[in-house]
Design a protein around this motif. Structure first.
Motif, PDB file in Angstrom:
ATOM      1  N   ALA A 445       0.850  -1.184   0.000  1.00 44.37           N
ATOM      2  CA  ALA A 445       0.000   0.000   0.000  1.00 44.37           C
ATOM      3  C   ALA A 445       0.893   1.244   0.000  1.00 44.37           C
ATOM      4  CB  ALA A 445      -0.900  -0.016   1.229  1.00 44.37           C
ATOM      5  N   PRO A 446       0.330   2.432  -0.284  1.00 51.34           N
ATOM      6  CA  PRO A 446       1.141   3.653  -0.255  1.00 51.34           C
ATOM      7  C   PRO A 446       1.852   3.890   1.073  1.00 51.34           C
ATOM      8  CG  PRO A 446      -0.932   4.072  -1.369  1.00 51.34           C
ATOM      9  CD  PRO A 446      -1.031   2.695  -0.802  1.00 51.34           C
ATOM     10  N   SER A 447       1.305   3.368   2.148  1.00 49.38           N
ATOM     11  CA  SER A 447       1.938   3.518   3.459  1.00 49.38           C
ATOM     12  C   SER A 447       3.090   2.559   3.677  1.00 49.38           C
ATOM     13  CB  SER A 447       0.899   3.297   4.561  1.00 49.38           C
ATOM     14  OG  SER A 447       0.412   1.954   4.514  1.00 49.38           O
ATOM     15  N   GLY A 448       3.316   1.653   2.740  1.00 55.15           N
ATOM     16  CA  GLY A 448       4.368   0.655   2.884  1.00 55.15           C
ATOM     17  C   GLY A 448       3.904  -0.628   3.527  1.00 55.15           C
ATOM     18  N   THR A 449       2.625  -0.708   3.890  1.00 56.53           N
ATOM     19  CA  THR A 449       2.072  -1.932   4.473  1.00 56.53           C
ATOM     20  C   THR A 449       1.878  -2.991   3.391  1.00 56.53           C
ATOM     21  OG1 THR A 449       0.895  -0.627   6.129  1.00 56.53           O
ATOM     22  CG2 THR A 449       0.144  -2.899   5.779  1.00 56.53           C
ATOM     23  N   MET A 450       2.316  -4.219   3.657  1.00 57.51           N
ATOM     24  CA  MET A 450       2.111  -5.278   2.677  1.00 57.51           C
ATOM     25  C   MET A 450       0.647  -5.705   2.685  1.00 57.51           C
ATOM     26  SD  MET A 450       3.780  -9.120   2.246  1.00 57.51           S
ATOM     27  CE  MET A 450       5.465  -8.579   1.944  1.00 57.51           C
ATOM     28  N   ILE A 451       0.022  -5.647   1.511  1.00 58.57           N
ATOM     29  CA  ILE A 451      -1.368  -6.066   1.365  1.00 58.57           C
ATOM     30  C   ILE A 451      -1.447  -7.574   1.182  1.00 58.57           C
ATOM     31  CG2 ILE A 451      -3.482  -5.818   0.010  1.00 58.57           C
ATOM     32  CD1 ILE A 451      -2.523  -3.023  -0.759  1.00 58.57           C
ATOM     33  N   THR A 452      -0.607  -8.085   0.315  1.00 60.78           N
ATOM     34  CA  THR A 452      -0.515  -9.529   0.100  1.00 60.78           C
ATOM     35  C   THR A 452       0.840  -9.826  -0.506  1.00 60.78           C
ATOM     36  OG1 THR A 452      -1.636 -11.473  -0.828  1.00 60.78           O
ATOM     37  CG2 THR A 452      -1.446  -9.567  -2.264  1.00 60.78           C
ATOM     38  N   GLY A 453       1.217 -11.096  -0.461  1.00 53.57           N
ATOM     39  CA  GLY A 453       2.497 -11.469  -1.038  1.00 53.57           C
ATOM     40  C   GLY A 453       2.725 -12.962  -0.972  1.00 53.57           C
ATOM     41  N   SER A 454       3.651 -13.421  -1.772  1.00 51.93           N
ATOM     42  CA  SER A 454       4.008 -14.835  -1.768  1.00 51.93           C
ATOM     43  C   SER A 454       4.824 -15.144  -0.523  1.00 51.93           C
ATOM     44  CB  SER A 454       4.817 -15.176  -3.021  1.00 51.93           C
ATOM     45  OG  SER A 454       6.062 -14.495  -3.010  1.00 51.93           O
ATOM     46  N   SER A 455       5.050 -16.401  -0.287  1.00 49.55           N
ATOM     47  CA  SER A 455       5.932 -16.789   0.811  1.00 49.55           C
ATOM     48  C   SER A 455       7.366 -16.402   0.444  1.00 49.55           C
ATOM     49  CB  SER A 455       5.845 -18.290   1.054  1.00 49.55           C
ATOM     50  OG  SER A 455       6.489 -19.003   0.000  1.00 49.55           O
ATOM     51  N   ASP A 456       8.254 -16.517   1.417  1.00 49.46           N
ATOM     52  CA  ASP A 456       9.656 -16.205   1.165  1.00 49.46           C
ATOM     53  C   ASP A 456      10.406 -17.366   0.522  1.00 49.46           C
ATOM     54  OD1 ASP A 456       9.248 -13.712   2.148  1.00 49.46           O
ATOM     55  OD2 ASP A 456      10.294 -14.024   4.051  1.00 49.46           O
ATOM     56  N   GLN A 457       9.692 -18.398   0.138  1.00 49.63           N
ATOM     57  CA  GLN A 457      10.323 -19.540  -0.530  1.00 49.63           C
ATOM     58  C   GLN A 457      10.509 -19.220  -2.005  1.00 49.63           C
ATOM     59  OE1 GLN A 457       8.227 -23.256  -0.176  1.00 49.63           O
ATOM     60  NE2 GLN A 457       9.583 -24.322  -1.597  1.00 49.63           N
ATOM     61  N   LEU A 458      11.749 -19.201  -2.436  1.00 50.09           N
ATOM     62  CA  LEU A 458      12.048 -18.932  -3.842  1.00 50.09           C
ATOM     63  C   LEU A 458      11.755 -20.162  -4.697  1.00 50.09           C
ATOM     64  CD1 LEU A 458      15.380 -16.972  -3.353  1.00 50.09           C
ATOM     65  CD2 LEU A 458      13.179 -16.011  -4.042  1.00 50.09           C
ATOM     66  N   TYR A 459      11.596 -19.942  -5.982  1.00 51.27           N
ATOM     67  CA  TYR A 459      11.282 -20.995  -6.950  1.00 51.27           C
ATOM     68  C   TYR A 459       9.998 -21.729  -6.533  1.00 51.27           C
ATOM     69  CZ  TYR A 459      15.839 -19.987  -8.872  1.00 51.27           C
ATOM     70  OH  TYR A 459      16.905 -19.331  -9.421  1.00 51.27           O
ATOM     71  N   SER A 460       8.983 -20.938  -6.276  1.00 49.30           N
ATOM     72  CA  SER A 460       7.686 -21.495  -5.897  1.00 49.30           C
ATOM     73  C   SER A 460       6.596 -20.863  -6.751  1.00 49.30           C
ATOM     74  CB  SER A 460       7.400 -21.236  -4.415  1.00 49.30           C
ATOM     75  OG  SER A 460       7.344 -19.842  -4.157  1.00 49.30           O
ATOM     76  N   GLN A 461       5.473 -21.559  -6.876  1.00 45.19           N
ATOM     77  CA  GLN A 461       4.323 -21.028  -7.599  1.00 45.19           C
ATOM     78  C   GLN A 461       3.350 -20.391  -6.619  1.00 45.19           C
ATOM     79  OE1 GLN A 461       2.595 -24.057 -10.131  1.00 45.19           O
ATOM     80  NE2 GLN A 461       4.108 -23.698 -11.727  1.00 45.19           N
ATOM     81  N   TRP A 462       2.701 -19.336  -7.076  1.00 37.95           N
ATOM     82  CA  TRP A 462       1.782 -18.604  -6.208  1.00 37.95           C
ATOM     83  C   TRP A 462       0.930 -17.690  -7.083  1.00 37.95           C
ATOM     84  CZ3 TRP A 462       1.617 -13.212  -5.654  1.00 37.95           C
ATOM     85  CH2 TRP A 462       0.804 -12.715  -4.623  1.00 37.95           C
ATOM     86  N   TYR A 463      -0.287 -17.466  -6.649  1.00 37.45           N
ATOM     87  CA  TYR A 463      -1.067 -16.364  -7.208  1.00 37.45           C
ATOM     88  C   TYR A 463      -1.817 -15.701  -6.070  1.00 37.45           C
ATOM     89  CZ  TYR A 463      -4.868 -19.899  -7.329  1.00 37.45           C
ATOM     90  OH  TYR A 463      -5.773 -20.872  -7.015  1.00 37.45           O
ATOM     91  N   GLY A 464      -2.101 -14.430  -6.246  1.00 40.08           N
ATOM     92  CA  GLY A 464      -2.775 -13.677  -5.197  1.00 40.08           C
ATOM     93  C   GLY A 464      -3.528 -12.503  -5.765  1.00 40.08           C
TER      94      GLY A 464
END
Length: 509
Positions: A445-464
């Motif tokens: 968000a403009p305030s820097g708050t994370m609205i959504t995101g993938s896990s910190d696991q690299l080389y993974s599939q995700w949608y959001g």
């Protein structure tokens, strides 16, 4: 306090450079930035130019070497490109140290010395961001502050102002160590630095309220498949995977105004590869809304363009070509010369050319009954102040950083880039997102708050999915443009010239 013995000063500088890495991912201890830089100031106490150059370069290499160790992975273990880039950035720190030593010889008050030290640090940091070959601002100390109170200063001067406060705090901390004989003066400088840092926590962050409506965005992160029999097969499989994951999102009831794929999600240009075009068309049809994706265009003249396209059921309607290709990463300057040093240069078989248009794309949004302006900075472009700022000034209502981190393995590169994305969100008061091929993806968000995101696991599939506010107001950083940088350069130059003139007069007398 007398100057440290050279062996001790070398240890202090080297350890300080190493500790600076703790301010960045994977630890993100924001407070370590002024501590680590303060150790450089301590080591420089009483130093003359030659010694200062040695200490500054050592601190710089101890910092940049680990910070950009992902460069070793990207060139499959060829150490020379990583070493050369780390050393080049370290030399800039050495230049800062020399200038600081020149100015500090004027026996300034503690407060002035801290202020000049901060000005010189940021002046060189900003110079490093524009030269050579367009600069490499990676590692700017401002980007280490996204988890701390100084992030709230980003809308009031961007990397320049945040960097100034970090560097001033570092110099003030150093003053407590090297000026023990003047406790009142050092205490005042340290107190001012502490007040600056603490009071920034009370500065309001940009509002998350929408100004021109809201937008429903969907991000797709399909990673990369295991290596196929041929490079061509793997490239086409990547786009097929994005289609499949988009279809899965839609089948699960996903709904959005626009679907975002990352950089190089279509490694082969659909406009010249019918098989890939079929995947893109099917992915957009499943989404039922505009699809924005990355591809490479080869115009046939031994160059290529890194592009981000808006695709609807009627086909391509807008495009952006990356303006700032990465030297030695996406194009090879002085290829013949550098080939004589390392065969790794030929891993870049086709040089990437620079786009000439700003990164603002028009996305038709049926629900809103209008076109929404999307600001784009492809991959490493997130690190360049002027590219993101230009998009905002041209009316971008939100920002997307599409990136392909597949070449960097399981390193911190993607996480460092994600922090820069967060910084840009607050800096310009725009919802800003990183959509990554292999991770990590995030919406801020403009305030820097994370609205959504993938896990910190690299080389993974995700949608959001995320609902983001669309905003049109301008922060002070956007309105000031490049003036903070110019002012810092001007003030730093005045101090250096005055110091050199004073030294010359003293020698003549």
């Amino acid at each position: 306090m007398n100057p440290l013995p050279l062996p001790v000063a070398l240890v202090v500088a080297g350890v300080g450079g190493l500790l600076a890495n703790l301010a960045f991912p994977q630890f993100s201890w924001w407070w370590m930035a002024p501590v680590a830089l303060g150790m450089l100031f301590v080591s420089l106490h009483g130093a003359r130019a030659g010694r200062a150059m040695l200490l500054g370069t050592l601190w710089g290499f101890a910092f940049f070497g680990p910070l950009i160790s992902w460069a070793l992975v990207s060139v499959r273990g060829h150490w020379l490109p990583w070493f050369a880039l780390s050393l080049l950035q370290a030399v800039f720190v050495g230049l800062f140290a020399v200038l600081y030593a020149v100015v500090a010889r004027r026996q300034l008050s503690i407060g002035r010395e801290a202020l000049v030290g901060a000005l010189l640090w940021v002046a060189i940091e900003q110079l490093r961001g524009v030269a050579p070959f367009g600069g490499f601002p990676w590692g700017n100390l401002a980007f280490s502050q996204v988890s701390g109170p100084l992030l709230s200063l980003a809308p009031w001067g961007g990397t320049v102002v945040v960097g100034l406060v970090v560097a001033f705090a570092a110099a003030a901390l150093a003053g407590l160590v090297v000026r023990l004989e003047r406790p009142v003066s050092t205490g005042v400088s340290a107190g001012i630095a502490a007040v600056l840092v603490a009071s920034s926590a009370f500065i309001p962050l940009p509002s998350d309220d929408p100004e021109s409506g809201t937008l429903e965005v969907a991000l797709v992160q399909a990673s990369v498949p295991s290596r196929q029999a041929t490079w061509e097969m793997q490239g086409k499989q990547i786009t097929a995977d994005y289609r499949t994951l988009t279809e899965q999102w839609a089948a699960a009831g996903g709904s959005a105004d626009v679907v975002l794929w990352p950089e190089s999600s279509a490694d082969f240009d659909p406009r010249t590869h019918p098989e890939v075009m079929e995947q893109v068309v099917a992915g957009q049809a499943a989404a039922g809304v505009p699809l924005v994706y990355g591809t490479q265009r080869f115009p046939g003249d031994d160059t290529r363009f890194n592009e981000y396209l808006v695709w609807t059921e009627d086909g391509q309607i807008d495009e952006y070509a990356k303006q700032h290709p990465v030297p030695f990463g996406e194009y090879m300057p002085f290829r013949d010369f550098f080939r004589s040093l390392s065969s790794a240069v030929d891993r870049i078989s086709t040089d990437m050319a620079s786009g000439t248009e700003p990164g603002v794309l028009e996305v038709p949004v049926e629900r809103l009954g209008r076109t929404v302006l999307l600001g784009v900075g492809i991959c490493f472009e997130v690190v360049y102040d002027e590219i993101i700022r230009e998009n905002v000034l041209l009316g971008a209502e939100f920002t997307v950083i599409p990136t392909n981190n597949a070449s960097f393995g399981h390193t911190q590169e993607a996480f460092q880039q994600r922090d820069m994305t967060r910084f840009r969100a607050v800096e310009h008061g725009r919802a800003t997102m990183q959509v990554a091929t292999t991770g990590v993806s995030a919406v801020y968000a403009p305030s820097g708050t994370m609205i959504t995101g993938s896990s910190d696991q690299l080389y993974s599939q995700w949608y959001g999915e995320a609902t983001i506010p669309l905003r049109t107001s301008m922060t002070a950083t956007a309105l000031m443009g490049g003036w903070p940088r110019i002012i810092v350069w001007g003030l730093a130059a005045i101090w250096v010239v005055a110091a050199l003139a004073s030294t010359r007069r003293t020698e003549e007398t």
